[in-house]
Design a protein around this motif. Structure first.
Motif, mmCIF file in Angstrom:
data_model
loop_
_atom_site.group_PDB
_atom_site.id
_atom_site.type_symbol
_atom_site.label_atom_id
_atom_site.label_comp_id
_atom_site.label_asym_id
_atom_site.label_seq_id
_atom_site.Cartn_x
_atom_site.Cartn_y
_atom_site.Cartn_z
ATOM 1 N N GLY B 138 0.828 -1.199 0.000
ATOM 2 C CA GLY B 138 0.000 0.000 0.000
ATOM 3 C C GLY B 138 0.859 1.244 0.000
ATOM 4 N N PRO B 139 0.313 2.382 -0.493
ATOM 5 C CA PRO B 139 1.121 3.599 -0.601
ATOM 6 C C PRO B 139 1.320 4.289 0.739
ATOM 7 N N SER B 140 2.592 4.490 1.092
ATOM 8 C CA SER B 140 2.952 5.334 2.235
ATOM 9 C C SER B 140 4.427 5.664 2.089
ATOM 10 N N VAL B 141 4.861 6.709 2.773
ATOM 11 C CA VAL B 141 6.263 7.131 2.644
ATOM 12 C C VAL B 141 7.191 6.023 3.107
ATOM 13 N N PHE B 142 6.842 5.406 4.226
ATOM 14 C CA PHE B 142 7.698 4.347 4.760
ATOM 15 C C PHE B 142 7.827 3.196 3.772
ATOM 16 N N ASN B 143 6.670 2.771 3.227
ATOM 17 C CA ASN B 143 6.701 1.664 2.268
ATOM 18 C C ASN B 143 7.508 2.016 1.025
ATOM 19 N N LEU B 144 7.416 3.284 0.622
ATOM 20 C CA LEU B 144 8.167 3.715 -0.553
ATOM 21 C C LEU B 144 9.668 3.565 -0.305
ATOM 22 N N VAL B 145 10.110 3.968 0.882
ATOM 23 C CA VAL B 145 11.531 3.833 1.220
ATOM 24 C C VAL B 145 11.927 2.365 1.208
ATOM 25 N N VAL B 146 11.076 1.517 1.768
ATOM 26 C CA VAL B 146 11.379 0.088 1.789
ATOM 27 C C VAL B 146 11.484 -0.447 0.358
ATOM 28 N N VAL B 147 10.533 -0.097 -0.480
ATOM 29 C CA VAL B 147 10.534 -0.590 -1.856
ATOM 30 C C VAL B 147 11.796 -0.148 -2.581
ATOM 31 N N LEU B 148 12.117 1.143 -2.495
ATOM 32 C CA LEU B 148 13.301 1.653 -3.201
ATOM 33 C C LEU B 148 14.577 1.067 -2.619
ATOM 34 N N GLY B 149 14.615 0.909 -1.311
ATOM 35 C CA GLY B 149 15.813 0.362 -0.676
ATOM 36 C C GLY B 149 16.037 -1.076 -1.076
ATOM 37 N N VAL B 150 14.986 -1.851 -1.052
ATOM 38 C CA VAL B 150 15.119 -3.281 -1.322
ATOM 39 C C VAL B 150 15.441 -3.541 -2.796
ATOM 40 N N THR B 151 14.973 -2.655 -3.676
ATOM 41 C CA THR B 151 15.184 -2.936 -5.095
ATOM 42 C C THR B 151 16.460 -2.321 -5.649
ATOM 43 N N ASN B 152 17.208 -1.574 -4.860
ATOM 44 C CA ASN B 152 18.377 -0.889 -5.419
ATOM 45 C C ASN B 152 19.700 -1.228 -4.741
ATOM 46 N N TRP B 153 19.723 -2.306 -3.954
ATOM 47 C CA TRP B 153 20.975 -2.656 -3.293
ATOM 48 C C TRP B 153 21.987 -3.244 -4.289
ATOM 49 N N VAL B 154 21.481 -3.747 -5.438
ATOM 50 C CA VAL B 154 22.375 -4.466 -6.346
ATOM 51 C C VAL B 154 23.476 -3.563 -6.895
ATOM 52 N N GLN B 155 23.151 -2.299 -7.182
ATOM 53 C CA GLN B 155 24.156 -1.378 -7.722
ATOM 54 C C GLN B 155 25.368 -1.311 -6.789
#
Lengths: 334, 283
Positions: B138-155
């Motif tokens: 669901g949309p929330s600032v916290f969830n957004l941070v989690v989504v972006l954090g989890v999907t960008n560790w590979v770089q």
């Protein structure tokens, strides 16, 4: 293996085969690289063993095996009579206090992000011996011992010259008061003018702390004045070992003779019987059959096909002097 | 103070510092800086161009399709954009650096598993993955941070692993092993400090990417809840009017641009200053 006669370090039939990089599912198993192929030697307390051989003969691999930085394929390493080959990392930590290593490249061997105090003092931290002001005090003493100013204690490695950096590396190895230091070509990356300074430092430290050295070098000239005993290595195997003075006066193995003939002499008029080794070092993945040196040995034809088929055993070539060559068996001590 | 002086010794870095500090200042004191209520609508005053006057006063950057003041919304939106950008970089950087170091130091077992997971993740398009996670959480600032954090560790993990692989063989690491150093010690004292300069450069680029990702997700309605303005959602709102009222979409675009440039300039300088070899060089 007991009592006073026990050597400080003894290695028996040590082997290290590296898996060839080409090995894979589609290419099949490639023959392994036999970097060290059955080496035995021993080092007495307070003595220096010079280990000589050309690039790629496995001498540095042997040094790292003894320091347990890489695991041997087979064979054993005894330190003060104790088999350290299978020791776990935590059991090994205690042994490491007595067994240290100095590296060839003084630019790669110091962490560029650490100060001198942190580099040398790390030994005390790891072994829980000193920290804070006590650590700095110990580091300062070590800087004195290796001839560096105490004012350098908070500098970074890049602020030093090659010779000074090597002194820092030596201080780090000395920190735990070891009994044996493996010196892996400690001077070959340095300017000629600095080399003798470092060699003299190592000699002085040996006298002061009763150190034993395994001194690795690629030419006999470098180990001549520091070694009590010298071993010559070729393609993963020792081919000759003898007391230092003996090996220069009576080299028995043709390879040793070639190495000695390569030492430059200060007298321009001296007649030199320069032995030029033909060809390259054969691949350690497929060492030549028989004597490994036969492809480049100028004496090999004298014994017919024997050198090409039969691996030479150790033969006495003098007092406390062994050589692995068929010629030595035939002629005895030369 | 000395460190600050070293940063501004480079003119470009000084510019970067000014931009970054300005944006940070704007975000922190946003409620006191807005000339108008950013949520106040007035449909009779919609799409007023920059420097246009209305009965309420001067709209420096104009108004949007609902008559809201663009400057005020821009200032309020900077909070979420910066918060999400920085927080997501910290989360992804932490996991990426840690996993990268482990993968580089132990490339046989742990490394293979970690890099296999990284490859699988790279094979899934970011937006698809982010959409899936955002849809579930669901949309929330916290969830957004989690989504972006989890999907960008590979770089981070890839670069850090590559550097750790070469550092591991360096003789100072071998010397530490010969002294009996533990694996955590090698990772923390010998590998981490030597990969930090790369990590800082990646981070400064990643903050920019994160701000843009936040914009994309907000644009799709899966980022921050719609009533909270962000630079991304402002661009999304303005895109229908680009031909008639360019400022609605362009102003948040310029804000993103200046923020990203500022952080990148500052990041470059920080990288140089963290390297002891370059520390004393002034440009």
């Amino acid at each position: 293996m007991n009592g006073a006669a026990q050597p400080l370090l003894e290695i028996r039939d040590l082997r290290k085969y590296f898996r060839a990089s080409g090995s894979g599912f589609f290419t099949g198993e490639q023959p392994p690289i036999r970097a060290v192929d059955g080496v035995s030697l021993s080092i007495e307390r307070g003595q220096t063993f010079g280990l000589v051989g050309e690039s790629g003969c496995g001498k540095s691999t042997l040094g790292r095996l003894i320091a347990r930085l890489i695991e041997p394929t087979s064979g054993s390493i005894f330190f003060e009579g104790r088999d350290i080959t299978g020791l776990s990392r935590s059991d090994m930590r205690e042994v490491r206090r007595h067994l240290q290593i100095i590296f060839q490249d003084p630019y790669a061997s110091l962490n560029p992000r650490m100060t001198v105090s942190d580099i040398i003092g790390e030994a005390f931290e790891i072994h829980g011996l000193a920290r804070g002001a006590a650590k700095r005090q110990e580091v300062a003493k070590l800087l004195d011992a290796v001839g560096l100013s105490r004012a350098h204690i908070d500098k970074y490695p890049h602020e030093f010259s090659g010779g000074q950096r090597q002194r820092i590396g030596i201080a780090r190895a000395l920190a735990l008061k070891p009994k044996l230091i493996i010196c892996d070509e400690p001077v070959s990356a340095l300017d000629v003018s600095i080399q003798s300074q470092i060699l003299n430092l190592l000699k002085d430290l040996q006298r002061e702390f009763g150190l034993a050295y395994l001194f690795i070098a690629h030419g006999l000239a470098a180990v001549r004045h520091i070694s009590d005993r010298i071993g010559v290595m070729y393609l993963g195997k020792l081919v000759e070992t003898a007391p230092s003075s003996e090996i220069f006066t009576h080299p028995a193995h043709p390879y040793t003779q070639a190495l000695i003939s390569a030492i430059p002499r200060p007298d321009p008029d001296a007649v030199r019987d320069r032995i030029i080794l033909e060809g390259d070092l054969p691949s350690p993945a497929a060492p030549p059959p028989g004597c490994r040196f036969h492809t480049r040995c100028r004496e090999a034809s004298r014994l017919g096909t024997r050198c090409m088929t039969q691996e030479p055993a150790w033969h006495a070539a003098g007092a406390d002097h062994l050589a692995a060559c068929h010629l030595v068996e035939n002629t005895g001590a030369q | 103070m000395g460190f600050l002086r070293k940063i501004v010794a480079s003119r470009l870095a000084a510019l970067g510092l000014i931009l970054t500090v300005a944006v940070a200042f704007m975000a922190i004191f946003a409620p006191w800086l807005t000339p108008f209520d950013p949520a106040a609508q007035d449909v009779t005053q919609r799409l007023i161009p920059p420097f246009g006057r209305t009965p309420e006063g001067l709209h420096l950057l104009g108004t949007d399709a609902l008559g809201r003041d663009v400057l005020s919304r821009l200032i309020i939106a900077s909070r979420i954009s910066l918060l999400v950008g920085v927080a997501a970089v910290i989360v992804s950087g932490f996991f990426g650096v840690m996993l990268g170091l482990i993968a580089g130091y132990d490339d046989q077992r742990a490394g293979r598993v970690i890099m296999a997971v990284a490859d699988v993740q790279l094979a899934v398009p970011f937006l698809v993955l982010a959409l899936a996670v955002a849809a579930v959480l669901g949309p929330s600032v916290f969830n957004l941070v989690v989504v972006l954090g989890v999907t960008n560790w590979v770089q981070y993990a890839r670069v850090v692993r590559a550097e750790a692989l070469t550092l591991r063989e360096r003789e100072f690491v071998q010397a530490a092993l010969a002294l009996g150093a533990s694996t955590p010690r090698i990772l923390a004292r010998h590998l981490l400090p030597n990969v930090m300069s790369s990590v800082i450069v990646i981070s400064s680029l990643q903050v920019a990417r994160m701000i843009l990702f936040e914009a994309s997700l907000s644009f799709l309605g899966l980022g921050v809840p719609a009533q909270i303005p962000t630079w991304g959602s402002m661009i999304a709102d303005g895109r229908n009017y680009v031909s008639s009222a360019w400022w609605v979409a362009a102003m948040p675009g310029i804000a993103i641009f200046l923020t990203v440039v500022g952080i990148n300039l500052l990041g470059d300088r920080l990288r140089d200053l963290l390297d002891p070899k370059l520390r004393h060089m002034e440009r």
